[in-house]
Design a protein around this motif. Structure first.
Motif, PDB file in Angstrom:
ATOM      1  N   THR A 153      -5.657  -4.370 -11.620  1.00 24.40           N
ATOM      2  CA  THR A 153      -5.608  -3.895 -10.245  1.00 24.40           C
ATOM      3  C   THR A 153      -4.551  -4.234  -9.627  1.00 24.40           C
ATOM      4  O   THR A 153      -3.839  -5.521  -9.838  1.00 24.40           O
ATOM      5  CB  THR A 153      -6.875  -4.542  -9.537  1.00 24.40           C
ATOM      6  N   LEU A 154      -3.940  -3.312  -8.830  1.00 28.11           N
ATOM      7  CA  LEU A 154      -2.679  -3.302  -8.003  1.00 28.11           C
ATOM      8  C   LEU A 154      -2.893  -4.055  -6.732  1.00 28.11           C
ATOM      9  O   LEU A 154      -3.992  -3.439  -6.005  1.00 28.11           O
ATOM     10  CB  LEU A 154      -1.988  -2.015  -7.909  1.00 28.11           C
ATOM     11  N   GLU A 155      -2.446  -5.287  -6.550  1.00 32.06           N
ATOM     12  CA  GLU A 155      -2.765  -5.672  -4.929  1.00 32.06           C
ATOM     13  C   GLU A 155      -1.481  -5.552  -4.052  1.00 32.06           C
ATOM     14  O   GLU A 155      -0.295  -5.838  -4.633  1.00 32.06           O
ATOM     15  CB  GLU A 155      -3.066  -7.207  -5.070  1.00 32.06           C
ATOM     16  N   LEU A 156      -1.818  -5.181  -3.035  1.00 30.93           N
ATOM     17  CA  LEU A 156      -0.393  -5.166  -1.988  1.00 30.93           C
ATOM     18  C   LEU A 156      -0.922  -6.091  -0.682  1.00 30.93           C
ATOM     19  O   LEU A 156      -2.019  -5.795  -0.038  1.00 30.93           O
ATOM     20  CB  LEU A 156      -0.197  -3.857  -1.717  1.00 30.93           C
ATOM     21  N   ALA A 165      -1.539 -13.628   9.777  1.00 26.63           N
ATOM     22  CA  ALA A 165      -2.258 -13.700   8.375  1.00 26.63           C
ATOM     23  C   ALA A 165      -1.754 -12.547   7.735  1.00 26.63           C
ATOM     24  O   ALA A 165      -1.628 -11.292   8.487  1.00 26.63           O
ATOM     25  CB  ALA A 165      -3.883 -13.753   8.736  1.00 26.63           C
ATOM     26  N   TRP A 166      -1.986 -12.429   6.501  1.00 24.58           N
ATOM     27  CA  TRP A 166      -1.686 -11.380   5.536  1.00 24.58           C
ATOM     28  C   TRP A 166      -2.816 -10.554   5.349  1.00 24.58           C
ATOM     29  O   TRP A 166      -3.966 -11.077   5.245  1.00 24.58           O
ATOM     30  CB  TRP A 166      -1.199 -11.983   4.237  1.00 24.58           C
ATOM     31  N   THR A 167      -2.717  -9.276   5.162  1.00 22.12           N
ATOM     32  CA  THR A 167      -3.701  -8.098   4.953  1.00 22.12           C
ATOM     33  C   THR A 167      -3.804  -7.817   3.469  1.00 22.12           C
ATOM     34  O   THR A 167      -2.623  -7.902   2.892  1.00 22.12           O
ATOM     35  CB  THR A 167      -3.986  -7.112   6.035  1.00 22.12           C
ATOM     36  N   GLU A 168      -4.869  -7.615   3.063  1.00 22.82           N
ATOM     37  CA  GLU A 168      -4.869  -7.346   1.545  1.00 22.82           C
ATOM     38  C   GLU A 168      -5.333  -5.911   1.408  1.00 22.82           C
ATOM     39  O   GLU A 168      -6.273  -5.369   1.771  1.00 22.82           O
ATOM     40  CB  GLU A 168      -5.801  -8.260   1.036  1.00 22.82           C
ATOM     41  N   HIS A 169      -4.745  -5.040   0.407  1.00 18.59           N
ATOM     42  CA  HIS A 169      -5.022  -3.714   0.021  1.00 18.59           C
ATOM     43  C   HIS A 169      -4.900  -3.386  -1.380  1.00 18.59           C
ATOM     44  O   HIS A 169      -4.259  -4.212  -2.207  1.00 18.59           O
ATOM     45  CB  HIS A 169      -4.158  -2.976   0.708  1.00 18.59           C
ATOM     46  N   LYS A 170      -5.762  -2.960  -2.289  1.00 14.31           N
ATOM     47  CA  LYS A 170      -6.089  -2.836  -3.620  1.00 14.31           C
ATOM     48  C   LYS A 170      -6.081  -1.445  -4.089  1.00 14.31           C
ATOM     49  O   LYS A 170      -6.582  -0.567  -3.244  1.00 14.31           O
ATOM     50  CB  LYS A 170      -7.204  -3.530  -3.965  1.00 14.31           C
ATOM     51  N   LEU A 171      -5.364  -1.081  -5.165  1.00 18.16           N
ATOM     52  CA  LEU A 171      -5.747   0.039  -5.823  1.00 18.16           C
ATOM     53  C   LEU A 171      -6.049  -0.085  -7.360  1.00 18.16           C
ATOM     54  O   LEU A 171      -5.237  -1.022  -7.952  1.00 18.16           O
ATOM     55  CB  LEU A 171      -4.250   0.755  -5.822  1.00 18.16           C
ATOM     56  N   ALA A 172      -7.136   0.296  -7.555  1.00 16.51           N
ATOM     57  CA  ALA A 172      -7.781  -0.045  -9.080  1.00 16.51           C
ATOM     58  C   ALA A 172      -7.607   1.015 -10.142  1.00 16.51           C
ATOM     59  O   ALA A 172      -8.021   0.713 -11.379  1.00 16.51           O
ATOM     60  CB  ALA A 172      -9.116  -0.416  -8.758  1.00 16.51           C
ATOM     61  N   ILE A 204       2.644   2.370   6.542  1.00 12.09           N
ATOM     62  CA  ILE A 204       2.791   1.485   7.427  1.00 12.09           C
ATOM     63  C   ILE A 204       1.744   1.622   8.468  1.00 12.09           C
ATOM     64  O   ILE A 204       0.843   0.827   8.939  1.00 12.09           O
ATOM     65  CB  ILE A 204       4.263   1.176   7.926  1.00 12.09           C
ATOM     66  N   GLU A 205       1.732   2.922   9.138  1.00  5.41           N
ATOM     67  CA  GLU A 205       0.923   3.231  10.407  1.00  5.41           C
ATOM     68  C   GLU A 205      -0.576   3.479   9.883  1.00  5.41           C
ATOM     69  O   GLU A 205      -1.416   2.802  10.657  1.00  5.41           O
ATOM     70  CB  GLU A 205       1.327   4.595  10.970  1.00  5.41           C
ATOM     71  N   LYS A 206      -0.885   4.197   8.915  1.00  2.00           N
ATOM     72  CA  LYS A 206      -2.068   4.286   8.406  1.00  2.00           C
ATOM     73  C   LYS A 206      -2.838   3.337   7.507  1.00  2.00           C
ATOM     74  O   LYS A 206      -3.970   3.272   7.209  1.00  2.00           O
ATOM     75  CB  LYS A 206      -2.027   5.715   7.698  1.00  2.00           C
ATOM     76  N   ARG A 207      -1.794   2.544   7.129  1.00  7.12           N
ATOM     77  CA  ARG A 207      -2.326   1.478   6.072  1.00  7.12           C
ATOM     78  C   ARG A 207      -3.189   1.787   5.006  1.00  7.12           C
ATOM     79  O   ARG A 207      -4.299   1.540   4.532  1.00  7.12           O
ATOM     80  CB  ARG A 207      -3.521   0.433   6.683  1.00  7.12           C
ATOM     81  N   GLN A 208      -2.572   3.106   4.317  1.00  7.94           N
ATOM     82  CA  GLN A 208      -3.161   3.749   3.003  1.00  7.94           C
ATOM     83  C   GLN A 208      -2.482   3.560   2.034  1.00  7.94           C
ATOM     84  O   GLN A 208      -0.983   3.575   1.898  1.00  7.94           O
ATOM     85  CB  GLN A 208      -3.419   5.233   3.622  1.00  7.94           C
ATOM     86  N   LEU A 209      -3.047   3.144   0.736  1.00  8.20           N
ATOM     87  CA  LEU A 209      -2.361   2.942  -0.521  1.00  8.20           C
ATOM     88  C   LEU A 209      -2.673   3.922  -1.258  1.00  8.20           C
ATOM     89  O   LEU A 209      -3.798   4.224  -1.584  1.00  8.20           O
ATOM     90  CB  LEU A 209      -2.547   1.513  -1.043  1.00  8.20           C
TER      91      LEU A 209
END
Length: 303
Positions: A153-156, A165-172, A204-209
């Motif tokens: 899984t790719l984590e960003l 704090a950091w936010t986490e986003h994933k692409l599987a 950056i604006e939409k927070r979409q990966l």
């Protein structure tokens, strides 16, 4: 005997104009007045278009580094901040460093440092690649760090200036095997796997990966982003500039070189490893390409 005040020599500007880049760094370190006298010369250096990046070679258990400039060869310098650190991103003279679970911005030529808040979600760095949208002194600065997990899984992880704090986003699905290039352009982060022509895009604006495919221009009329990969000959020339002995492995943090007459050149990341030696006993060193800049910040400036 009478003492002479060397801080207000009338010939200081003339002396500065005749110094090489490394001598100019030493000149700046003498005192505040000599540092001020060098502002015009350092501004001229920073204004040179299409300037090839310098390289900082570091690693081991001490602060000794090798600084490789474009024309003055290799020089030994001592930077305590690089001791035990790993560079994840480089842009406009700023390095993003990870050390002992924390991250901070650092300018290797001026010594300016800005800490990021809180611990980073990962305690160890392996194949992580990072990029930031603007200098850390800008209110628009956003940092993104991408990595692959053991489950493919790719984590960003992202953090905005002013956040705590950091936010986490994933692409599987169908994630790139190895990120080799990273850049920011027009409100988005781009991470490229050059060998498979795949890429990951983060708005950056939409927070979409999102996962995408690299498409190359076939004509000048094609729409494109003003970025290009380094050519094989450019990569070979940059490796030669490092001057490393045979058998030495290097883990390199890439950067983006601004070009006035063409698309900006992306210099690749090479995550060979971050330990002192590999399993076969070969030495591994770290390196970071960066633009020569002399950033200043207040002593207690926060991010």
């Amino acid at each position: 005997m009478t003492s002479r005040d060397w801080t207000h020599l009338p010939l200081l500007p003339s002396i500065v104009d005749r110094l090489g880049l490394i001598d100019l760094l030493r000149f700046r370190a003498v005192c505040k007045d000599w540092n001020s006298a060098s502002f015009a010369a350092t501004a001229e250096i920073e204004a040179i278009p299409d300037q090839e990046p310098w390289c900082l070679i570091y690693g081991g258990n001490n602060s000794e580094c090798s600084l490789i400039t474009e024309s003055d060869g290799k020089h030994t310098i001592y930077i305590p901040e690089m001791n035990g650190a790993t560079c994840l991103a480089s842009s406009q003279g700023w390095l993003l460093l990870f050390r002992e679970g924390s991250m901070f911005f650092f300018c290797p030529l001026s010594g300016a440092k800005i800490d990021l808040p809180g611990p980073f979600p990962h305690t160890a760095i392996n194949d992580h690649v990072a990029v930031f949208s603007a200098p850390p002194t800008s209110k628009d600065c956003v940092v993104a760090v991408v990595s692959r997990t053991e489950t493919e899984t790719l984590e960003l992880h992202m953090i905005d200036r002013g956040a705590t704090a950091w936010t986490e986003h994933k692409l599987a699905s169908m994630v790139p095997t190895k990120i080799q290039y990273a850049a920011h352009y027009n409100g988005g982060f781009y991470f490229f796997d050059y060998k498979s022509d795949s890429m990951v895009y983060m708005s950056i604006e939409k927070r979409q990966l999102r996962l995408g495919k690299v498409r190359y221009m076939k004509s000048a009329k094609d729409k494109s982003i003003p970025l290009r990969f380094s050519t094989n000959s450019e990569k070979e020339n940059m490796k030669k500039r490092l001057g490393l002995e045979d058998g030495v492995q290097v883990s390199i943090c890439g950067t983006v070189v601004s070009c006035e007459s063409s698309a900006d050149k992306m210099v690749p990341y090479e995550n060979t490893g971050v330990g002192a030696d590999d399993a076969e006993g070969r030495q591994i060193v770290k390196a970071a390409w960066f633009q020569p800049r002399f950033h200043r910040v207040s002593q207690n400036q926060s991010w």
